[in-house]
Motif scaffolding. Sequence first.
Motif, mmCIF file in Angstrom:
data_model
loop_
_atom_site.group_PDB
_atom_site.id
_atom_site.type_symbol
_atom_site.label_atom_id
_atom_site.label_comp_id
_atom_site.label_asym_id
_atom_site.label_seq_id
_atom_site.Cartn_x
_atom_site.Cartn_y
_atom_site.Cartn_z
ATOM 1 N N UNK A 87 0.840 -1.203 0.000
ATOM 2 C CA UNK A 87 0.000 0.000 0.000
ATOM 3 C C UNK A 87 0.875 1.254 0.000
ATOM 4 N N UNK A 88 1.976 1.225 0.789
ATOM 5 C CA UNK A 88 2.907 2.370 0.779
ATOM 6 C C UNK A 88 3.529 2.547 -0.598
ATOM 7 N N UNK A 89 3.802 1.452 -1.267
ATOM 8 C CA UNK A 89 4.371 1.538 -2.612
ATOM 9 C C UNK A 89 3.355 2.161 -3.570
ATOM 10 N N UNK A 90 2.100 1.759 -3.485
ATOM 11 C CA UNK A 90 1.066 2.341 -4.341
ATOM 12 C C UNK A 90 0.892 3.829 -4.057
ATOM 13 N N UNK A 91 0.944 4.187 -2.778
ATOM 14 C CA UNK A 91 0.830 5.619 -2.415
ATOM 15 C C UNK A 91 2.017 6.395 -2.975
ATOM 16 N N UNK A 92 3.213 5.820 -2.887
ATOM 17 C CA UNK A 92 4.405 6.483 -3.418
ATOM 18 C C UNK A 92 4.318 6.623 -4.933
ATOM 19 N N UNK A 93 3.764 5.628 -5.617
ATOM 20 C CA UNK A 93 3.581 5.732 -7.068
ATOM 21 C C UNK A 93 2.619 6.864 -7.413
ATOM 22 N N UNK A 94 1.552 7.004 -6.629
ATOM 23 C CA UNK A 94 0.594 8.097 -6.849
ATOM 24 C C UNK A 94 1.250 9.450 -6.580
ATOM 25 N N UNK A 100 10.020 2.530 -0.938
ATOM 26 C CA UNK A 100 8.840 1.666 -0.766
ATOM 27 C C UNK A 100 9.019 0.362 -1.535
ATOM 28 N N UNK A 101 9.569 0.440 -2.736
ATOM 29 C CA UNK A 101 9.813 -0.784 -3.515
ATOM 30 C C UNK A 101 10.836 -1.683 -2.826
ATOM 31 N N UNK A 102 11.859 -1.081 -2.244
ATOM 32 C CA UNK A 102 12.865 -1.861 -1.519
ATOM 33 C C UNK A 102 12.249 -2.523 -0.292
ATOM 34 N N UNK A 103 11.361 -1.813 0.385
ATOM 35 C CA UNK A 103 10.687 -2.369 1.558
ATOM 36 C C UNK A 103 9.808 -3.560 1.172
ATOM 37 N N UNK A 104 9.093 -3.432 0.063
ATOM 38 C CA UNK A 104 8.258 -4.537 -0.412
ATOM 39 C C UNK A 104 9.135 -5.738 -0.773
#
Length: 184
Positions: free
Chosen positions: A2-9, A52-56
Amino acid sequence: QARQQRAEADVHLAGLKEKRQAELLQSQAAAQDSYDVARAELQRAAADLTAARASVALTADELARHTVNAPFAGVVSRKQTELGSWVRPGDPLLLLEETAVLRVTVPVPQNYFDQVDEGAKVRLEFAALPGESVNAQVTRKVASANPASRTFPILIDLDNPQNRLAPGMSAQAHITLAGGDKPV
């Protein structure tokens, strides 16, 4: 995720702002300062997305390392560790029993061992299935005797598609011996 999606937005929105500020700067309707702020916000959003991608990826790696996959479908019959226990590779976690194919082990007296052929017909009678018999055949002979009883294990693999039988059930086996038509 979800954090990755928010960062993409956030990257998408910062990119739109930076583009608008660039257009306004080109037509001299905005100050260089406004464009620089929009550009910095885009770079910060891109860095947040990378984090965020690294965290995922790290979480997915940890999940993969902490997931145990069984080598076959079966039933867990006994847990050998507790939730939260530290384990190392090779430590027993549980006892998994296959139920689709069961192996019946029949101890055969030593004086009959040489008369049992692999592929010999076997009729099995299970106490759990009174009045029924199951036809099978000898899968393998094991040439290693039980020293206490002087019997040799004969292995019979048995399909169990309806799970009517379970590991640990007892059976009576009637095996046809080589050179004769009478089962023992």
